[in-house]
Design an enzyme around this catalytic site. Sequence first.
Site, mmCIF file in Angstrom:
data_model
loop_
_atom_site.group_PDB
_atom_site.id
_atom_site.type_symbol
_atom_site.label_atom_id
_atom_site.label_comp_id
_atom_site.label_asym_id
_atom_site.label_seq_id
_atom_site.Cartn_x
_atom_site.Cartn_y
_atom_site.Cartn_z
ATOM 1 N N CYS A 162 5.435 -0.287 7.213
ATOM 2 C CA CYS A 162 5.094 0.683 6.413
ATOM 3 C C CYS A 162 6.394 1.167 5.617
ATOM 4 C CB CYS A 162 4.595 2.024 7.216
ATOM 5 S SG CYS A 162 4.280 3.657 6.394
ATOM 6 N N LEU A 163 6.199 1.633 4.218
ATOM 7 C CA LEU A 163 7.362 1.759 3.499
ATOM 8 C C LEU A 163 7.969 3.222 3.998
ATOM 9 C CD1 LEU A 163 6.019 1.319 -0.182
ATOM 10 C CD2 LEU A 163 7.599 -0.179 1.102
ATOM 11 N N HIS B 31 -2.756 7.730 6.704
ATOM 12 C CA HIS B 31 -1.755 8.573 5.861
ATOM 13 C C HIS B 31 -2.459 9.845 5.395
ATOM 14 C CE1 HIS B 31 2.057 6.505 5.955
ATOM 15 N NE2 HIS B 31 1.459 5.303 5.402
ATOM 16 N N GLY C 48 0.751 -1.255 0.104
ATOM 17 C CA GLY C 48 0.035 0.105 -0.030
ATOM 18 C C GLY C 48 0.802 1.202 0.147
ATOM 19 N N GLN D 60 3.348 10.045 1.061
ATOM 20 C CA GLN D 60 4.358 9.399 1.298
ATOM 21 C C GLN D 60 5.397 9.520 0.172
ATOM 22 O OE1 GLN D 60 2.465 5.432 2.003
ATOM 23 N NE2 GLN D 60 4.142 5.059 3.118
ATOM 24 N N HIS E 262 -4.803 1.563 7.404
ATOM 25 C CA HIS E 262 -3.616 2.273 7.386
ATOM 26 C C HIS E 262 -3.295 3.258 6.394
ATOM 27 C CE1 HIS E 262 1.145 1.538 7.690
ATOM 28 N NE2 HIS E 262 0.988 2.284 6.648
ATOM 29 N N GLU E 263 -3.835 3.047 5.190
ATOM 30 C CA GLU E 263 -3.240 4.046 4.070
ATOM 31 C C GLU E 263 -4.254 5.315 4.425
ATOM 32 O OE1 GLU E 263 -1.033 3.580 2.481
ATOM 33 O OE2 GLU E 263 -0.711 1.476 3.005
HETATM 34 NI NI NI Z 1 2.291 3.217 5.566
#
Ligand code: NI
Length: 180
Positions: A104-105, A150, A45, A50, A146-147
């Site tokens: 998470c990236l 963000h 995701g 991000q 989660h997304e």
């Molecule tokens: Ni994330």
Amino acid sequence: MKYEVLTYGNGALRTKSKTVEVVDEDIKALALDMLETMYAAAGVGLAAEQVGRDEAIFVVDILPAPDGHQYRERFTEDEIKMPLVAINPEIKERSGECIYKEGCLSFPGITANVTRPESVVLEYTDLEGKRQTLQLQGLLAEAIDHENDHLDGVLIVDRMSAVQKVMHKSKLKKLMRMNK
Ligand code: NI
């Protein structure tokens, strides 16, 4: 075009997203670039924040794991097409609670236990500009929650318990320092 993924400590991750007024060619290009970036980073995701953008968009693709189908068996909504591109997403309902080991990236090298809803009802605009509603469970519900976080400038560090924060203290500090 592949973006650089911003990491914890970069202020852009704390901005709140802006509503996308029209799904035009620029938005479609952004969504494709986000997918390219997510796949290149082997993530499941990615949210616009991000990659330093402020449009309310996230992308998710929960693919079978290379060694089997550890992801697929966590949900049964075969009608849900991947990848999912969600523009102006809104979580209308959350129910149940599950604890997930989450990464998470923007937090390379960190996985933490985070409590997420067991199922969610997601409303979003698709790439055709049409409003859609999906009921999602399991890992997909977790990923969407989660997304969606963000897009509100909320990060996994905000969802960690005090114990988890202590556990990851030095890694978090290191990331922060890298972004100074
Ligand atoms: Ni994330």
